[in-house]
Design a protein around this motif. Structure first.
Motif, mmCIF file in Angstrom:
data_model
loop_
_atom_site.group_PDB
_atom_site.id
_atom_site.type_symbol
_atom_site.label_atom_id
_atom_site.label_comp_id
_atom_site.label_asym_id
_atom_site.label_seq_id
_atom_site.Cartn_x
_atom_site.Cartn_y
_atom_site.Cartn_z
ATOM 1 N N GLN A 1 0.874 -1.169 0.000
ATOM 2 C CA GLN A 1 0.000 0.000 0.000
ATOM 3 C C GLN A 1 0.912 1.221 0.000
ATOM 4 O O GLN A 1 1.420 1.635 1.034
ATOM 5 N N ALA A 2 1.127 1.765 -1.183
ATOM 6 C CA ALA A 2 2.152 2.799 -1.324
ATOM 7 C C ALA A 2 1.687 3.890 -2.272
ATOM 8 O O ALA A 2 0.811 3.677 -3.126
ATOM 9 N N GLY B 1 -0.096 -4.265 6.851
ATOM 10 C CA GLY B 1 0.548 -4.435 8.151
ATOM 11 C C GLY B 1 1.396 -5.690 8.139
ATOM 12 O O GLY B 1 2.263 -5.857 7.284
ATOM 13 N N GLU B 2 1.127 -6.594 9.065
ATOM 14 C CA GLU B 2 1.867 -7.858 9.109
ATOM 15 C C GLU B 2 1.159 -8.961 8.340
ATOM 16 O O GLU B 2 1.646 -10.091 8.285
ATOM 17 N N ASN B 3 0.012 -8.646 7.748
ATOM 18 C CA ASN B 3 -0.785 -9.648 7.049
ATOM 19 C C ASN B 3 -0.642 -9.507 5.546
ATOM 20 O O ASN B 3 -0.375 -8.428 5.007
#
Length: 215
Positions: free
Chosen positions: A6-7, A127-129
């Motif tokens: 997501q950037a 995130g971490e997912n």
């Protein structure tokens, strides 16, 4: 597996392509029609260093295929095939190349056609997912499947008004740029694709290996 972050991209991919496309010999759309992204598909870089994405864009009544590679450092000897640079808010500066000049893409394309290696699954890093993303373009090889991909490190691309030919001592790839949405692909050793609104398969690339029997 391709990880999508997501950037924020500066410039965006379409903004990068807008001035580059009209300079290509296979781009035949007159005027200043806007670019629209139809969809995209990706291949895996086994080393996980190079992003490999092929974008399908529509311009007016024409549809074009644009393979790109994204690198963290410039690709030596490929200056004339540089599409441009962008700033990726997560990964930092990215050098974006016409992938036909990038041996990582050439090897991945040949493996897809010759070995039936599937396109990369795409996951969104949240995130971490990791969240599996739906494919927007589905590609497959027409076969028959061969046993190995020759060395493509010396591949030399040549752009024409029909597409881009990529040649080595042992094989010749043709990447179709201006897509014919009505012609039905025939014959073995080709890559075809479909996407939303395009149920009939479209020929995307083909492989000619005169020294290897496809029978």
């Amino acid at each position: 597996m391709a990880i999508i972050h997501q950037a924020e991209l500066q410039p965006t991919k379409l903004e990068l392509l807008a001035p580059w496309l009209p300079r290509q010999p296979w781009f035949t759309q007159p005027g200043t029609a806007a670019l629209h992204k139809v969809g995209s598909y990706r291949f895996d870089d086994p080393a996980g260093e190079v992003g490999i994405e092929t974008i399908i864009v529509s311009v007016g009544r024409s549809t074009f295929q644009v393979p790109l590679t994204y690198r963290a450092q410039p690709l030596a000897g490929a200056e004339s095939w540089l599409v441009g640079t962008m700033q990726h808010s997560v990964l930092g500066p990215r050098w974006v190349y016409d992938a036909c000049a990038d041996p990582i893409y050439v090897a991945a394309l040949a493996a897809s056609i010759m070995l039936g290696r599937p396109q990369a699954e795409q996951y969104l890093q949240n995130g971490e997912n990791l969240e599996l993303l739906a494919q927007t373009v589905f590609v497959r090889s027409t076969g028959p499947k061969l046993e190995a991909v020759p060395d493509v490190s010396s591949a030399a691309p040549r752009a024409t008004d029909a597409g881009t030919a990529i040649e080595t001592a042992d094989l010749r790839l043709l990447v179709i740029r201006r897509l014919d949405l009505d012609e039905q692909p025939v014959g073995p050793l080709a890559l075809t694709g479909t996407w939303e609104g395009q149920k009939d398969t479209v020929k995307l690339a083909a492989l000619v290996m005169p020294d290897i029997s496809a029978g």
